[in-house]
Design a protein around this motif. Structure first.
Motif, PDB file in Angstrom:
ATOM      1  N   VAL A 406       0.852  -1.184   0.000  1.00 28.99           N
ATOM      2  CA  VAL A 406       0.000   0.000   0.000  1.00 28.99           C
ATOM      3  C   VAL A 406       0.890   1.237   0.000  1.00 28.99           C
ATOM      4  N   ASP A 407       0.451   2.276  -0.706  1.00 32.12           N
ATOM      5  CA  ASP A 407       1.197   3.543  -0.647  1.00 32.12           C
ATOM      6  C   ASP A 407       0.389   4.567   0.140  1.00 32.12           C
ATOM      7  N   ILE A 408       1.029   5.657   0.477  1.00 29.54           N
ATOM      8  CA  ILE A 408       0.434   6.641   1.376  1.00 29.54           C
ATOM      9  C   ILE A 408      -0.797   7.293   0.766  1.00 29.54           C
ATOM     10  N   ASN A 409      -0.908   7.306  -0.568  1.00 29.94           N
ATOM     11  CA  ASN A 409      -2.074   7.919  -1.205  1.00 29.94           C
ATOM     12  C   ASN A 409      -3.360   7.165  -0.877  1.00 29.94           C
ATOM     13  N   ALA A 410      -3.250   5.848  -0.679  1.00 26.88           N
ATOM     14  CA  ALA A 410      -4.432   5.050  -0.360  1.00 26.88           C
ATOM     15  C   ALA A 410      -4.735   5.058   1.126  1.00 26.88           C
ATOM     16  N   ALA A 411      -3.753   5.428   1.941  1.00 22.50           N
ATOM     17  CA  ALA A 411      -3.915   5.391   3.405  1.00 22.50           C
ATOM     18  C   ALA A 411      -3.642   6.772   3.968  1.00 22.50           C
ATOM     19  N   SER A 412      -4.555   7.683   3.715  1.00 21.31           N
ATOM     20  CA  SER A 412      -4.334   9.074   4.097  1.00 21.31           C
ATOM     21  C   SER A 412      -4.327   9.292   5.596  1.00 21.31           C
ATOM     22  N   LYS A 413      -4.784   8.316   6.401  1.00 19.25           N
ATOM     23  CA  LYS A 413      -4.866   8.490   7.849  1.00 19.25           C
ATOM     24  C   LYS A 413      -3.574   8.121   8.566  1.00 19.25           C
ATOM     25  N   GLY A 414      -2.578   7.597   7.855  1.00 23.42           N
ATOM     26  CA  GLY A 414      -1.296   7.357   8.506  1.00 23.42           C
ATOM     27  C   GLY A 414      -0.911   5.900   8.607  1.00 23.42           C
ATOM     28  N   ALA A 415      -0.031   5.627   9.580  1.00 24.11           N
ATOM     29  CA  ALA A 415       0.628   4.327   9.684  1.00 24.11           C
ATOM     30  C   ALA A 415      -0.347   3.188   9.945  1.00 24.11           C
ATOM     31  N   GLU A 416      -1.266   3.374  10.882  1.00 23.78           N
ATOM     32  CA  GLU A 416      -2.194   2.292  11.194  1.00 23.78           C
ATOM     33  C   GLU A 416      -3.035   1.926   9.979  1.00 23.78           C
ATOM     34  N   ASP A 417      -3.471   2.942   9.222  1.00 22.76           N
ATOM     35  CA  ASP A 417      -4.222   2.665   8.004  1.00 22.76           C
ATOM     36  C   ASP A 417      -3.379   1.902   6.999  1.00 22.76           C
ATOM     37  N   MET A 418      -2.110   2.265   6.898  1.00 24.68           N
ATOM     38  CA  MET A 418      -1.231   1.572   5.958  1.00 24.68           C
ATOM     39  C   MET A 418      -1.117   0.094   6.321  1.00 24.68           C
ATOM     40  N   LEU A 419      -0.971  -0.201   7.600  1.00 24.78           N
ATOM     41  CA  LEU A 419      -0.869  -1.599   8.030  1.00 24.78           C
ATOM     42  C   LEU A 419      -2.162  -2.360   7.742  1.00 24.78           C
ATOM     43  N   ILE A 420      -3.298  -1.736   8.046  1.00 23.81           N
ATOM     44  CA  ILE A 420      -4.584  -2.404   7.830  1.00 23.81           C
ATOM     45  C   ILE A 420      -4.799  -2.694   6.348  1.00 23.81           C
ATOM     46  N   LEU A 421      -4.552  -1.699   5.491  1.00 24.24           N
ATOM     47  CA  LEU A 421      -4.808  -1.879   4.069  1.00 24.24           C
ATOM     48  C   LEU A 421      -3.793  -2.822   3.429  1.00 24.24           C
ATOM     49  N   ALA A 422      -2.546  -2.791   3.908  1.00 20.84           N
ATOM     50  CA  ALA A 422      -1.547  -3.732   3.389  1.00 20.84           C
ATOM     51  C   ALA A 422      -1.924  -5.166   3.747  1.00 20.84           C
ATOM     52  N   GLU A 423      -2.486  -5.363   4.959  1.00 22.48           N
ATOM     53  CA  GLU A 423      -2.932  -6.703   5.343  1.00 22.48           C
ATOM     54  C   GLU A 423      -4.113  -7.142   4.481  1.00 22.48           C
ATOM     55  N   VAL A 424      -5.032  -6.209   4.170  1.00 26.60           N
ATOM     56  CA  VAL A 424      -6.148  -6.534   3.284  1.00 26.60           C
ATOM     57  C   VAL A 424      -5.619  -6.999   1.923  1.00 26.60           C
ATOM     58  N   ALA A 425      -4.617  -6.296   1.405  1.00 24.37           N
ATOM     59  CA  ALA A 425      -4.037  -6.680   0.117  1.00 24.37           C
ATOM     60  C   ALA A 425      -3.358  -8.040   0.199  1.00 24.37           C
ATOM     61  N   ALA A 426      -2.669  -8.315   1.316  1.00 23.39           N
ATOM     62  CA  ALA A 426      -2.014  -9.621   1.482  1.00 23.39           C
ATOM     63  C   ALA A 426      -3.045 -10.741   1.508  1.00 23.39           C
ATOM     64  N   ARG A 427      -4.179 -10.512   2.161  1.00 22.19           N
ATOM     65  CA  ARG A 427      -5.234 -11.528   2.172  1.00 22.19           C
ATOM     66  C   ARG A 427      -5.766 -11.763   0.761  1.00 22.19           C
ATOM     67  N   SER A 428      -5.867 -10.694  -0.017  1.00 24.40           N
ATOM     68  CA  SER A 428      -6.299 -10.841  -1.404  1.00 24.40           C
ATOM     69  C   SER A 428      -5.323 -11.727  -2.173  1.00 24.40           C
ATOM     70  N   ALA A 429      -4.012 -11.538  -1.920  1.00 20.72           N
ATOM     71  CA  ALA A 429      -3.011 -12.388  -2.572  1.00 20.72           C
ATOM     72  C   ALA A 429      -3.143 -13.832  -2.122  1.00 20.72           C
ATOM     73  N   GLN A 430      -3.430 -14.048  -0.833  1.00 20.65           N
ATOM     74  CA  GLN A 430      -3.629 -15.410  -0.335  1.00 20.65           C
ATOM     75  C   GLN A 430      -4.840 -16.065  -0.969  1.00 20.65           C
ATOM     76  N   GLU A 431      -5.916 -15.290  -1.154  1.00 23.03           N
ATOM     77  CA  GLU A 431      -7.124 -15.839  -1.757  1.00 23.03           C
ATOM     78  C   GLU A 431      -6.869 -16.302  -3.184  1.00 23.03           C
ATOM     79  N   ARG A 432      -5.894 -15.706  -3.865  1.00 24.75           N
ATOM     80  CA  ARG A 432      -5.566 -16.106  -5.232  1.00 24.75           C
ATOM     81  C   ARG A 432      -4.571 -17.258  -5.271  1.00 24.75           C
TER      82      ARG A 432
END
Length: 727
Positions: A406-432
């Motif tokens: 995830v890049d900062i443009n998608a997580a405008s609220k800061g570090a915690e948002d970046m971690l949450i959204l990066a984990e969402v993306a990782a789960r998407s990769a696992q689902e594939r």
């Protein structure tokens, strides 16, 4: 019957995922929020989330004047920040205050902020009450009895360096406190044999007993009862249980001998066997990598110092840790994590921050890097990882992981948002399928919560707080003549305006606001409480009760500990419980689900895969998931007599179950013709209206018929030992 939940004692524990969900709603309603926090009446910080790193230093306690506010208050705290304190209406934890820190040249007035977030403040108040009531392990109004000497010694097993000495103290305490004639724990691989006996039974007989128990327990690990001859010529009752790490590996034997059969003795034996089986050497923390807290601080500081530059975060979740642990033991898992850490350190740039988030999860922060650059780096790390193997003389496993970027443009609220959204993306990769990376593009509806669900989630919160749910049970009937009764437990809403109402219509809101784990905990609390109070313990101990587990509970690291605690506190035998996991949630959260399953089965519980065969064509996970039951989804059962494809699918599931050693359960069986076809096809159990319509669980328990207790006899096991004939 309703009961008032007890007031929380000690530090307030708030369910983090649910709190994040509610606070995200508030962030969407009010601009420029820098931080949010919940305080207890004494001014202690119970929960917080910082959206601007600089706000952490200005987060003010609401009772700096020595008293928490009773009305909403706005306080200007300088440096462009204003704090808004809102008293929360919590019945179980009075005096809690919710604080918002807002930054800006002209912070909004108190009235406008209060109006914007009033509905969410009501939800927060109820959530704290729910957490107080359900996220603790004890829900009794009276104080729990002080732990016995045996219980205290049992607790020391997990942390002791002298296992043999600790086990000796445990068996000594067990013998003396429960008036037994003999207690023994044998762990041959560790050369441990701890024994405690009364004058009625001699220690020299123990080795003979263990030798005769070894073969039948290795052949089929299970609970065994037999008769032995005591030193005075009277008969004693022996109860033995295997110590198992998984269904294929028996580590040792635990047994106890009493003068008369006693249900409490069987509980003691099960408890001791399960506790010994759970002992494992903890993995040492990696001192060279940053912690999650350090990573968040570094990300926030970097964003504040370089707000115009691109910044990206990579989140890694290993794909095969459960397989490695099963195949090579915990030492193999340690070697895999060591290899992953080495690759991350070697691949990181001089300005990158590498962190170990816990377990088998890692993150790398790349300041100044775009999302595409980080995605390419993640792919490189995964390629290097796939070249690493864990092996011995007989087998080898290649390492792999799933990465979310995830890049900062998608997580405008800061570090915690970046971690949450990066984990969402990782789960998407696992689902594939795993061993790949995914870039988070947009915040979807599952992350930006919809306010239309606030009323529904409030209704569910009040139902939990006021104990407006009731358990129902539906019988599962054997088609093979297997003894013992089986039931699935179902939650129903029992409000005055809508009695016996299914909560299904509220599940969307419960999932969005992270309430499913709380609902699962209510079911477990209620079920175990009813089982512990049952006046026919013999029938209960020979039956099986299935409880559904949501995907959110699978992701809750404390959930399985909650189950273990409740089983220990209520004394319910673990092997009477079966936990059902849907195939969809299992595949989405495979690693955590498999860890959950293995831990429950080590405890002695059983596991069923629900809705089996829906949505997934690959059953690779079955190789490493020792399920006890496969539940055939009702979609394949209802039209069996008209649809040849449904017949083929049911037959295929029966074949798969036979290969992996599981039994099958067909759901939604509604007529005798379908039931007859299923029996002919080899299905083991059926469930549906043709067998039994759900009814209140307490009534089902009261009406349970007596089932004969079928133990293998002493002659079959050749266990009758003359304790007087000692060397």
């Amino acid at each position: 019957m309703t009961s008032k939940p007890r007031t929380a004692a000690g530090p307030l524990h708030l369910e983090d995922l649910a709190m994040h969900a509610f606070v995200h709603e508030i962030v969407e309603a009010v601009e420029n929020i820098a931080a949010a926090a919940v305080w207890t009446a004494d001014g202690s910080l119970a929960w917080s989330q910082v959206f601007q790193s600089s706000a952490a230093d200005v987060l003010p306690s609401p009772n700096e004047s020595g008293k928490c506010p009773s009305e909403p208050v706005k306080v200007n705290i300088g440096h462009g920040y204003a704090a808004y304190h809102f008293p929360l209406d919590c019945e179980n934890v009075p005096g809690c205050v919710f604080t918002l820190v807002i930054y800006g040249v002209d912070p909004p007035n108190l009235k406008s902020v209060s109006f914007a977030i009033s509905s969410m403040l009501a939800c927060l108040s109820r959530q704290i009450d729910v957490d107080c009531m359900l996220m603790t392990t004890r829900l009794v109004e009276t104080e729990p009895a002080p732990p016995t000497h045996f219980a205290k010694e049992l607790e020391t097993l997990a942390s002791t360096k002298d296992l043999a000495g600790a086990l000796q103290r445990v068996v000594d305490a067990c013998l003396s406190e429960h008036d037994l004639d003999g207690v023994a724990v044998a762990l041959p691989a560790q050369r441990i044999l701890t024994v405690a006996t009364s004058p009625r039974f001699k220690k020299a007989s123990v080795s003979t007993l263990l030798a005769k128990l070894q073969q039948p327990l290795q052949k089929k690990p299970k609970f065994i009862s037999a008769t032995v001859t005591l030193n005075d010529g009277s008969d004693g009752q022996l109860l033995a249980a295997p110590v198992v790490r998984n269904k294929n590996a028996m580590l040792g034997i635990v047994f106890a001998i009493s003068g008369t059969p006693d249900a409490k003795v069987s509980t003691l034996v099960r408890m001791l066997a399960n506790r010994v089986s759970m002992i494992a050497t903890p993995v040492a923390a990696d001192a060279k990598l940053r912690t999650r807290f350090e990573l968040v601080s570094i990300v926030e500081e970097t964003i504040a110092a370089q707000p115009t530059l691109p910044h990206s975060l990579m989140y890694f979740d290993t794909d095969k840790m459960h397989t490695i642990n099963d195949a090579f033991g915990y030492s193999g898992g340690d070697r895999a994590l060591t290899a992953f850490r080495r690759i991350l350190r070697d691949s990181a740039g001089s300005n990158d921050c590498v962190a170990h988030l816990g377990g088998d999860r890692f993150a790398v922060f790349m300041p100044g890097a775009s999302g595409d650059t980080a995605l390419a780096k993640a792919d490189q790390i995964l390629r290097l990882l796939s070249q690493e193997t864990i092996e011995d003389d007989r087998k080898s496993i290649n390492l792999s992981a799933s990465a979310g970027v995830v890049d900062i443009n998608a997580a405008s609220k800061g570090a915690e948002d970046m971690l949450i959204l990066a984990e969402v993306a990782a789960r998407s990769a696992q689902e594939r399928g795993g061993n790949q990376s995914a870039l988070f593009q947009d915040i979807d509806s599952s992350i930006i919560q919809r306010r239309s669900d606030v009323d529904k989630v409030g209704f569910l919160q009040m139902a939990l707080i006021e104990n407006q749910f009731i358990l129902h049970a539906q019988r599962i009937q054997s088609l093979t003549g297997e003894s013992g009764q089986k039931f699935e437990l179902l939650a129903r809403l029992n409000t005055k305006d809508a009695p016996n109402r299914s909560p299904a219509e509220f599940l969307s809101a419960a999932e969005r606001y992270q309430l499913m784990s709380a609902l699962d905990r209510w079911v477990i609390n209620s079920a175990l409480g009813s089982l512990a109070r049952a006046e026919n313990p013999l029938e209960v101990s020979l039956s099986t009760f299935a409880i559904n587990v949501s995907a959110q509970s699978l992701q809750d690291d404390s959930f399985v500990e909650f189950i273990e605690s409740r089983i220990a506190e209520t004394g319910v035998a673990p092997d009477t419980l079966c936990f059902e996991i849907t195939e969809t949630s299992l595949v989405k959260h495979l690693d955590r689900a498999q860890r959950f399953v293995h831990r429950l089965q080590r405890l002695g519980c059983r596991v069923a895969l629900d809705d089996f065969g829906t949505g997934y064509s690959s059953f690779e996970y079955l190789k490493t998931l020792p399920a006890n039951y496969l539940k055939i989804d009702g979609a394949f059962v209802r039209d069996l007599l008209q649809n040849d494809l449904s017949k083929a699918i049911v037959s295929a599931v029966v074949s798969i179950a036979g290969v992996i050693g599981a039994q099958t359960v067909a759901e939604h069986v509604e007529n005798e013709m379908v039931l007859a076809w299923l029996k002919e096809a080899g299905v083991d159990f059926v469930q549906g209206f043709v067998v039994h319509k759900p009814e209140p669980f307490d009534g089902v328990l009261e009406a349970m018929d007596t089932v004969p207790l079928l133990f293998e006899t002493a002659d079959q096991l050749d266990l009758r030992v003359d304790a007087k004939a000692t060397a």
